[in-house]
Design a protein around this motif. Sequence first.
Motif, PDB file in Angstrom:
ATOM      1  N   GLY A  92      47.147 -42.415 161.512  1.00 28.76           N
ATOM      2  CA  GLY A  92      46.679 -41.390 162.422  1.00 28.76           C
ATOM      3  C   GLY A  92      45.684 -40.477 161.734  1.00 28.76           C
ATOM      4  N   SER A  93      45.862 -39.161 161.906  1.00 30.80           N
ATOM      5  CA  SER A  93      44.894 -38.207 161.367  1.00 30.80           C
ATOM      6  C   SER A  93      45.607 -37.054 160.672  1.00 30.80           C
ATOM      7  N   ALA A  94      44.931 -36.514 159.638  1.00 31.11           N
ATOM      8  CA  ALA A  94      45.416 -35.334 158.920  1.00 31.11           C
ATOM      9  C   ALA A  94      44.205 -34.637 158.320  1.00 31.11           C
ATOM     10  N   SER A  95      44.330 -33.324 158.134  1.00 31.82           N
ATOM     11  CA  SER A  95      43.190 -32.562 157.606  1.00 31.82           C
ATOM     12  C   SER A  95      43.672 -31.503 156.636  1.00 31.82           C
ATOM     13  N   LEU A  96      42.763 -31.110 155.741  1.00 34.07           N
ATOM     14  CA  LEU A  96      42.990 -30.047 154.770  1.00 34.07           C
ATOM     15  C   LEU A  96      41.950 -28.972 155.044  1.00 34.07           C
ATOM     16  N   GLY A  99      40.832 -22.382 156.408  1.00 30.09           N
ATOM     17  CA  GLY A  99      40.702 -21.375 157.440  1.00 30.09           C
ATOM     18  C   GLY A  99      39.339 -21.358 158.074  1.00 30.09           C
ATOM     19  N   LYS A 100      38.324 -21.855 157.366  1.00 32.16           N
ATOM     20  CA  LYS A 100      36.962 -21.888 157.892  1.00 32.16           C
ATOM     21  C   LYS A 100      36.490 -23.313 158.145  1.00 32.16           C
ATOM     22  N   GLN A 101      36.913 -24.225 157.269  1.00 35.41           N
ATOM     23  CA  GLN A 101      36.446 -25.597 157.366  1.00 35.41           C
ATOM     24  C   GLN A 101      37.606 -26.557 157.185  1.00 35.41           C
ATOM     25  N   GLN A 102      37.621 -27.610 158.000  1.00 37.57           N
ATOM     26  CA  GLN A 102      38.646 -28.630 157.926  1.00 37.57           C
ATOM     27  C   GLN A 102      38.042 -29.913 157.372  1.00 37.57           C
ATOM     28  N   THR A 103      38.744 -30.515 156.401  1.00 36.51           N
ATOM     29  CA  THR A 103      38.307 -31.777 155.810  1.00 36.51           C
ATOM     30  C   THR A 103      39.294 -32.863 156.186  1.00 36.51           C
ATOM     31  N   ALA A 104      38.801 -33.933 156.792  1.00 33.25           N
ATOM     32  CA  ALA A 104      39.672 -35.042 157.163  1.00 33.25           C
ATOM     33  C   ALA A 104      40.160 -35.764 155.914  1.00 33.25           C
ATOM     34  N   LEU A 105      41.452 -35.982 155.807  1.00 31.14           N
ATOM     35  CA  LEU A 105      42.021 -36.684 154.659  1.00 31.14           C
ATOM     36  C   LEU A 105      41.804 -38.185 154.811  1.00 31.14           C
ATOM     37  N   LEU A 113      45.179 -28.855 145.636  1.00 29.13           N
ATOM     38  CA  LEU A 113      46.081 -28.096 146.499  1.00 29.13           C
ATOM     39  C   LEU A 113      45.888 -26.611 146.210  1.00 29.13           C
ATOM     40  N   GLN A 114      44.848 -26.053 146.783  1.00 28.49           N
ATOM     41  CA  GLN A 114      44.519 -24.656 146.546  1.00 28.49           C
ATOM     42  C   GLN A 114      45.462 -23.748 147.324  1.00 28.49           C
ATOM     43  N   ALA A 115      45.892 -22.651 146.685  1.00 26.48           N
ATOM     44  CA  ALA A 115      46.736 -21.677 147.366  1.00 26.48           C
ATOM     45  C   ALA A 115      46.002 -21.127 148.577  1.00 26.48           C
ATOM     46  N   GLY A 116      46.706 -21.045 149.695  1.00 22.51           N
ATOM     47  CA  GLY A 116      46.130 -20.550 150.926  1.00 22.51           C
ATOM     48  C   GLY A 116      45.565 -21.617 151.828  1.00 22.51           C
ATOM     49  N   HIS A 117      45.361 -22.829 151.317  1.00 16.69           N
ATOM     50  CA  HIS A 117      44.866 -23.904 152.153  1.00 16.69           C
ATOM     51  C   HIS A 117      45.998 -24.472 153.012  1.00 16.69           C
ATOM     52  N   THR A 118      45.638 -25.059 154.127  1.00 21.42           N
ATOM     53  CA  THR A 118      46.635 -25.627 155.040  1.00 21.42           C
ATOM     54  C   THR A 118      46.409 -27.128 155.181  1.00 21.42           C
ATOM     55  N   ILE A 119      47.498 -27.837 155.444  1.00 20.60           N
ATOM     56  CA  ILE A 119      47.445 -29.262 155.761  1.00 20.60           C
ATOM     57  C   ILE A 119      48.076 -29.444 157.132  1.00 20.60           C
ATOM     58  N   SER A 120      47.375 -30.164 158.009  1.00 20.83           N
ATOM     59  CA  SER A 120      47.844 -30.402 159.368  1.00 20.83           C
ATOM     60  C   SER A 120      47.796 -31.895 159.660  1.00 20.83           C
ATOM     61  N   THR A 121      48.742 -32.347 160.472  1.00 17.41           N
ATOM     62  CA  THR A 121      48.744 -33.733 160.934  1.00 17.41           C
ATOM     63  C   THR A 121      48.628 -33.752 162.451  1.00 17.41           C
ATOM     64  N   GLY A 122      48.032 -34.805 162.978  1.00 16.52           N
ATOM     65  CA  GLY A 122      47.841 -34.939 164.410  1.00 16.52           C
ATOM     66  C   GLY A 122      49.021 -35.616 165.077  1.00 16.52           C
TER      67      GLY A 122
END
Length: 514
Positions: A92-96, A99-105, A113-122
């Motif tokens: 499927g899909s996931a991104s890193l 807060g301003k820009q999302q990068t597709a994994l 793994l920078q502090a404050g960054h988020t990881i999301s899955t679809g």
Amino acid sequence: MRYLPTLLPLLLCLPHLAQATDAEEWRYSVQRGDTLWSIARQHLRSIAHVPALQQKNVIRDPYVLTPGSVVRIPTQWLRQHTGKATVTDLIGSASLGDGKQQTALVNGNSYPLQAGHTISTGPNSQLKLLLEDGSLVSIGANARFTIQQAVHYPSTGANATWLNIERGSVDSHVSKNPLMPNRHTIQTPSAITAVRGTIFRVNVDGDSRSATEVSEGLVEVSAAGHSEHIGGGFGSVTRRGEVPGRSTALPPPPELGQLDGTQAFSPAILHWPTVAGVSRYPLQLLRTAPERRIVGDTTATTNRSYPALDNGEYRLLARSELDNGLQGRVASQNFRVHAFPTPPLVVSPAPDARLRGLDVRFVVSGDAGSRYRLRLARDAAFSQPRLHDFSRQDNRLTLPEGGHWFWQIARLDASQQAGPYSQTYRLQADTGWWRASHYRGTPLSARPYPLANARYQLRLTQLDQPQAPLQLDGDTPRWQLAERLFPGRYRVSYRVTTPDGYLAQEPDDILLID
């Protein structure tokens, strides 16, 4: 538990490192020729820590150390860098994002793994991350978490990670580091889970509830000023603003080994034994071939599931869930769906037909371009089958000899591969004209489904005449019409239902009667 392979080079090149006894301290075993200055240059963030290190360990001369003695080093003084993770499996899909820009994994790539960054899955997605310490983190669909901390200590191979989960589920397999314990902390809106070397799962349900389930090791769950220690095979539920729930035994996984390895029907028929005390079964269906993708995440309230699936290879993942929401270990079972093209409706020969001679004509549903494969044998087990391919225009066969024969029929797809076969029919050939079967009307036969209390509905609509559709219903898929069908083209609709919710609507077909 075996040490992960990624730790082996570290063990070989640093045999003199002693195991830490505290997460905030590393105990270094002195080797011949070591000094505090050489230790600092190799392992510490700055040689400026040497005076404090000398004082902490009560060492008179920083240049004279006794081999085998232990130097206690606070972990915050150790050389470290921002941790990174490698995507080992992404469906499927996931991104890193920051807060301003999302990068597709992307599978196979490594990411800091920078502090404050988020990881999301679809939706219908699954992500597996391999950390530098050998730990594996598996993230379910529709998950989102923030990286609070991700630090790697290259001298020991250990990690210190802190994840803040907003929603979704995370399975963690934290490796056991013999040199220095890994620290892995997961914070949810309702609790904090802290571990050192274990296998556990955290599932966040909104912002009011989280569940911690431990397969191996020991987990500490903290909330509202209280802590609960959860061992392997147990779990705890924590609600926002409340103390952690008491440790509860997890239910056993469902027994999926009884599933048919080949599913000849769609929807697939997936049944398993009930698990005592279980009210729900969270299910995930993964298609493994010809392409990998998640085709469904559902929760069944009974010990069965009827997913509509295309031909292919699949894996069913299932858990048992208690009333309080705790889930046990996952069970998995592979199976193959081989349901299409569906077998045709059979008009002739009728079931248990008796032939006057050796010639038999097969009248089945299908358009002018349809082709079929006949499987013929002397025994119902088809131990020595004869195969015969034919079309609607060339549908006559002369049997090699008389007597009893068993037969099945399948439809061929565009690549001339056979779909599932029909049920087994029987006929008797060369029995003499006085014993041949004579039917005044029209026999119709469709394949039965292996389901209790199934109802079969057959609908025939004549396409070239304004006749009312003929609708047939029964608890077996065999009908004997009192009259012969009028010549012409009919649309065939076949439907199967059960009281417990199974519904199969096979693709519409064409029947030509001449």
